[in-house]
Design a protein around this motif. Structure first.
Motif, PDB file in Angstrom:
ATOM      1  N   LEU A 208       6.145  -2.034   5.105  1.00  0.00           N
ATOM      2  CA  LEU A 208       5.298  -1.186   5.945  1.00  0.00           C
ATOM      3  C   LEU A 208       4.464  -0.289   5.024  1.00  0.00           C
ATOM      4  CD1 LEU A 208       8.007  -0.207   8.577  1.00  0.00           C
ATOM      5  CD2 LEU A 208       6.265  -1.995   8.757  1.00  0.00           C
ATOM      6  N   TYR A 209       3.517  -0.931   4.338  1.00  0.00           N
ATOM      7  CA  TYR A 209       2.796  -0.245   3.274  1.00  0.00           C
ATOM      8  C   TYR A 209       1.890   0.879   3.773  1.00  0.00           C
ATOM      9  CZ  TYR A 209       4.448  -4.381   0.833  1.00  0.00           C
ATOM     10  OH  TYR A 209       5.248  -5.359   0.317  1.00  0.00           O
ATOM     11  N   LYS A 210       1.275   0.702   4.944  1.00  0.00           N
ATOM     12  CA  LYS A 210       0.409   1.770   5.467  1.00  0.00           C
ATOM     13  C   LYS A 210       1.259   2.996   5.810  1.00  0.00           C
ATOM     14  CE  LYS A 210      -3.505   3.480   6.894  1.00  0.00           C
ATOM     15  NZ  LYS A 210      -3.047   4.780   7.432  1.00  0.00           N
ATOM     16  N   THR A 211       2.435   2.748   6.371  1.00  0.00           N
ATOM     17  CA  THR A 211       3.341   3.857   6.673  1.00  0.00           C
ATOM     18  C   THR A 211       3.792   4.540   5.389  1.00  0.00           C
ATOM     19  OG1 THR A 211       4.149   2.754   8.673  1.00  0.00           O
ATOM     20  CG2 THR A 211       5.559   4.468   7.720  1.00  0.00           C
ATOM     21  N   ALA A 212       4.126   3.740   4.391  1.00  0.00           N
ATOM     22  CA  ALA A 212       4.548   4.293   3.104  1.00  0.00           C
ATOM     23  C   ALA A 212       3.423   5.122   2.499  1.00  0.00           C
ATOM     24  CB  ALA A 212       4.936   3.161   2.147  1.00  0.00           C
ATOM     25  N   PHE A 213       2.188   4.633   2.635  1.00  0.00           N
ATOM     26  CA  PHE A 213       1.039   5.357   2.097  1.00  0.00           C
ATOM     27  C   PHE A 213       0.884   6.714   2.775  1.00  0.00           C
ATOM     28  CE2 PHE A 213      -3.432   6.577   2.274  1.00  0.00           C
ATOM     29  CZ  PHE A 213      -3.774   6.557   0.930  1.00  0.00           C
ATOM     30  N   ASP A 214       0.963   6.734   4.097  1.00  0.00           N
ATOM     31  CA  ASP A 214       0.784   7.988   4.834  1.00  0.00           C
ATOM     32  C   ASP A 214       1.885   8.986   4.493  1.00  0.00           C
ATOM     33  OD1 ASP A 214      -1.459   6.936   6.025  1.00  0.00           O
ATOM     34  OD2 ASP A 214      -0.399   6.283   7.842  1.00  0.00           O
ATOM     35  N   LEU A 215       3.132   8.503   4.461  1.00  0.00           N
ATOM     36  CA  LEU A 215       4.248   9.394   4.160  1.00  0.00           C
ATOM     37  C   LEU A 215       4.185   9.907   2.719  1.00  0.00           C
ATOM     38  CD1 LEU A 215       7.119   7.405   5.920  1.00  0.00           C
ATOM     39  CD2 LEU A 215       6.149   9.601   6.654  1.00  0.00           C
ATOM     40  N   ALA A 216       3.827   9.004   1.790  1.00  0.00           N
ATOM     41  CA  ALA A 216       3.755   9.407   0.382  1.00  0.00           C
ATOM     42  C   ALA A 216       2.637  10.410   0.159  1.00  0.00           C
ATOM     43  CB  ALA A 216       3.535   8.172  -0.493  1.00  0.00           C
ATOM     44  N   THR A 217       1.529  10.229   0.867  1.00  0.00           N
ATOM     45  CA  THR A 217       0.412  11.164   0.734  1.00  0.00           C
ATOM     46  C   THR A 217       0.839  12.575   1.146  1.00  0.00           C
ATOM     47  OG1 THR A 217      -1.232   9.430   1.135  1.00  0.00           O
ATOM     48  CG2 THR A 217      -1.928  11.706   1.496  1.00  0.00           C
ATOM     49  N   THR A 218       1.559  12.654   2.248  1.00  0.00           N
ATOM     50  CA  THR A 218       2.030  13.956   2.730  1.00  0.00           C
ATOM     51  C   THR A 218       2.983  14.594   1.726  1.00  0.00           C
ATOM     52  OG1 THR A 218       1.809  13.278   5.038  1.00  0.00           O
ATOM     53  CG2 THR A 218       3.282  15.135   4.568  1.00  0.00           C
ATOM     54  N   ARG A 219       3.925  13.803   1.225  1.00  0.00           N
ATOM     55  CA  ARG A 219       4.895  14.344   0.283  1.00  0.00           C
ATOM     56  C   ARG A 219       4.257  14.738  -1.043  1.00  0.00           C
ATOM     57  NH1 ARG A 219      10.266  10.710   0.246  1.00  0.00           N
ATOM     58  NH2 ARG A 219      10.133  11.412  -1.906  1.00  0.00           N
TER      59      ARG A 219
END
Length: 356
Positions: free
Chosen positions: A90-101
């Motif tokens: 789920l790379y788009k989800t990982a991208f969004d979560l990683a961006t926030t963190r």
């Protein structure tokens, strides 16, 4: 007809700590240059990510050890939402979560993840410049995986100009922090002697660090050092133990050499059946060396029931991949027209299936 033989460290060095000349009496193969290989990413059923372009072997393969290619850097097994999404594809989800963190928590692991996603076009358009920027932020924050990934980009000239000096510094720092891939690739640079002055002892020390951490490419490379007494005292028993460890981790080159050691009883109790079984496994993974050695064993009937048609099938397949063998050519020519046709047809089917 001789059966199998081992690789030499000289060839290993020439091919970038890679190939050694193959012999046969069950002798080991031409070693393929080790290189860190990126882990395959699974696509999520609902989120389709662009397939990452992998510079191989190290595309396999490939095989330039002195010039390592970028590979997956996010190795921290922390169980969290970001990494969990990444593992599930789920790379788009990982991208969004990683961006926030990364932005709000200053998390260096999240920064490395963003670099990974940008570098491999996972859930986001590939952008080497942004990947390098995130890797650098992670490296500056002390993340060893970010250091390693940025070093690989510097060596490959991705996201900016080639910068070998900076790459060496990053690899050294990552290796000190315990990144086995960094230790392995730094060892290759010391072995190659182009980016750094050749230092075989230092190369062996770094390979040992990576091998002890379970890196199969380092285990295989260090095994060749012990076989030849390069940078370390010659020790066949240690070499074979390392080959066994790398073989258990599915390193194909190690599988071939360990199979030959088992077949000949070199540095380990003789076990022809186990050696032949391991050769079959490596042959099915398209190792031309394994295919050639298996062909010799099957044609001679030594250590396994004779099967000339099957053996010469593997000879034809290996020859197609550039591993010719005049003695097996003679054996093929001596077959009846019917049996020769069977061997050729079996080889065509194997090659055809492999290309699909």
């Amino acid at each position: 007809m001789k059966l199998l033989r081992p690789i030499s460290i000289l060839a290993f060095c020439l091919m970038m700590s890679a190939g050694a000349s193959a012999q046969i009496s069950l002798t080991p193969p031409v070693a393929q240059s080790p290189a860190a290989k990126p882990a395959a990413k699974k696509e999520a059923p609902k989120e389709k990510a662009k397939t990452p372009v992998v510079a191989k072997k190290p595309a396999a393969a490939a095989k330039p050890a002195a010039t390592p290619t970028p590979s997956s850097a996010f190795e921290d097994p922390n169980v969290d939402l970001v990494y969990g999404a990444y593992q599930r594809g789920l790379y788009k989800t990982a991208f969004d979560l990683a961006t926030t963190r990364a932005q709000y928590a200053g998390d260096p692991k999240a920064m490395t993840m963003l670099g990974e996603l940008y570098a491999n076009a996972l859930g986001i358009k590939r952008d080497y410049a942004k990947a390098a920027e995130w890797y650098k932020r992670a490296a500056d924050a002390g993340d060893r995986d970010g250091m390693f990934a940025l070093a690989m980009m510097n060596l490959a000239g991705r996201g900016g100009p080639v910068n070998r000096e900076e790459a060496v510094k990053l690899l050294a720092s990552a290796a000190k922090l315990g990144n086995p891939k960094a230790a392995y690739n730094l060892a290759l640079l010391y072995l190659d002697g182009q980016t750094l002055p050749q230092d075989l002892r230092r190369s062996a020390e770094l390979l040992r660090i990576a091998a002890d951490a379970g890196n199969p490419e380092a285990q295989y490379a260090l095994a060749t050092f012990y076989k030849e007494g390069t940078g370390v005292p010659k020790d066949i028993d240690k070499a074979v133990r390392l080959l066994q460890a790398a073989s258990l981790a599915d390193n194909v080159d190690a599988e071939v050499e360990y199979a030959i050691a088992l077949y000949n009883g070199t540095g380990t109790p003789k076990n022809e059946a186990a050696g032949v079984a391991l050769l079959r496994k490596a042959a099915r993974q398209n190792s031309p060396i394994a295919q050639n050695r298996l062909a010799r064993v099957l044609v001679s009937g030594q250590g396994t029931p004779m099967d000339k048609i099957e053996g010469l099938k593997w000879h034809i397949v290996a020859k197609t991949a550039g591993k010719g063998d005049p003695e097996l050519d003679e054996a093929l020519a001596s077959l009846s027209p019917e049996d020769r046709a069977k061997a050729q047809e079996a080889a065509r089917k194997w090659i055809g299936n492999d290309k699909k």
